[in-house]
Write an enzyme that holds these catalytic residues in place. Structure first.
Site, short mmCIF file in Angstrom:
data_model
loop_
_atom_site.label_atom_id
_atom_site.label_comp_id
_atom_site.label_asym_id
_atom_site.label_seq_id
_atom_site.Cartn_x
_atom_site.Cartn_y
_atom_site.Cartn_z
N ASP A 1 17.68 31.63 91.03
CA ASP A 1 16.32 31.68 90.51
C ASP A 1 15.49 32.56 91.45
O ASP A 1 15.88 32.80 92.60
CB ASP A 1 15.75 30.26 90.45
CG ASP A 1 14.39 30.21 89.77
OD1 ASP A 1 14.20 30.95 88.79
OD2 ASP A 1 13.52 29.46 90.24
N ASP B 1 11.44 32.63 91.69
CA ASP B 1 10.29 31.93 92.27
C ASP B 1 10.73 30.61 92.89
O ASP B 1 11.37 29.78 92.23
CB ASP B 1 9.22 31.69 91.21
CG ASP B 1 8.59 32.99 90.72
OD1 ASP B 1 8.08 33.73 91.56
OD2 ASP B 1 8.62 33.24 89.51
#
Length: 259
Positions: free
Chosen positions: A13, A15
């Protein structure tokens, strides 16, 4: 427990794992550099459908993270891949930004509000009442309802913002029709991403900061999962879920030596 195969490819991922509020998390640059130097397949994922992969590459480069365009996978790209497999050359009424409209144009879709095959809802900072009303009427007239991701809120420097999942709930309430969500935690996003880099779930790992999207998607796609503590999930939060990540680490810096 059966012994897992060595990790040959990585999905992470963005963020909360690599960056936080526009600033790289310590160790992110070393992790990306190690991946690139190793030659192992990898993807940086985001449920945010606002930006194109090229936009995100430019943003990451400004932060000192050198990620090639082909190694970025968004919920908009996953949505386009899904629609291409369902109805090649179809039509769609789209609520969203360039990341989503570009992805649909690239697969040959025509964007229209005249009897479209699909209503596709993505992320935007300018949700309009007029657009939502049109979406409701088109869905009631038979268009299938697709949504890039189920996130109900998104981050901003001022605090949480209503996101795609919240707007989808409004449209569902008005139509009685549930959308199909293409992004995390749907393992479809992970599997289409793995296919894009020629990787296999049995030898892949997913790194994330959220149990309800990153870890769940990785788990359901058959991958090892790493939860980092630099995002939204605390150790106390982990116990609330009926599943657990394969590993919990402080940050992405702890994973550099595993590449």
């Amino acid at each position: 427990m059966a012994e897992r195969k060595p990790i040959d490819s990585w999905l992470t991922d963005m963020d909360g794992v690599l960056i936080h509020e526009g600033v790289p998390i310590p160790g992110a640059d070393s992790f990306i550099k190690k991946l690139r130097d190793s030659g192992k397949p990898f993807l940086v994922l985001t449920n945010n459908s606002i930006y194109t992969a090229r936009d995100l590459q430019a943003r990451l480069t400004r932060m000192g993270l050198e990620v090639p365009v082909g190694n970025i996978w968004t919920s908009a790209l996953a949505t386009a891949k899904f629609l291409e497999s369902q109805r090649p050359g179809g039509t769609a009424y789209v609520i969203g930004e360039a990341g989503l409209t570009t992805a649909l144009h690239d697969i040959g879709y025509v964007l229209t509000d005249h009897a479209p095959d699909y209503v596709v809802l993505g992320e935007t900072r300018t949700y309009s009442f007029e657009a939502m009303t049109k979406a409701v009427r088109l869905i009631n007239d038979g268009a299938r309802f697709i949504c890039t991701n189920p996130d109900e809120t998104g981050p901003s420097t001022e605090g949480p913002l209503p996101a795609t999942g919240a707007v989808a709930a409004l449209i569902t309430k008005a139509t009685g029709k549930q959308p199909y969500f293409a992004g995390k935690p749907n393992p479809l996003m992970m599997r289409t991403g793995l296919n894009a880099i020629g990787a296999h779930s049995e030898t892949s790992a997913m790194i994330g900061d959220r149990m309800d999207t990153d870890v769940l998607a990785g788990l359901e796609a058959g991958m090892q999962t790493f939860l980092v503590r630099t995002g939204l999930t605390s150790d106390a939060d982990i116990a609330k879920y009926p599943f657990t990540p394969s590993h919990v680490v402080d940050s992405i810096a702890d994973l550099v030596d595993l590449v």
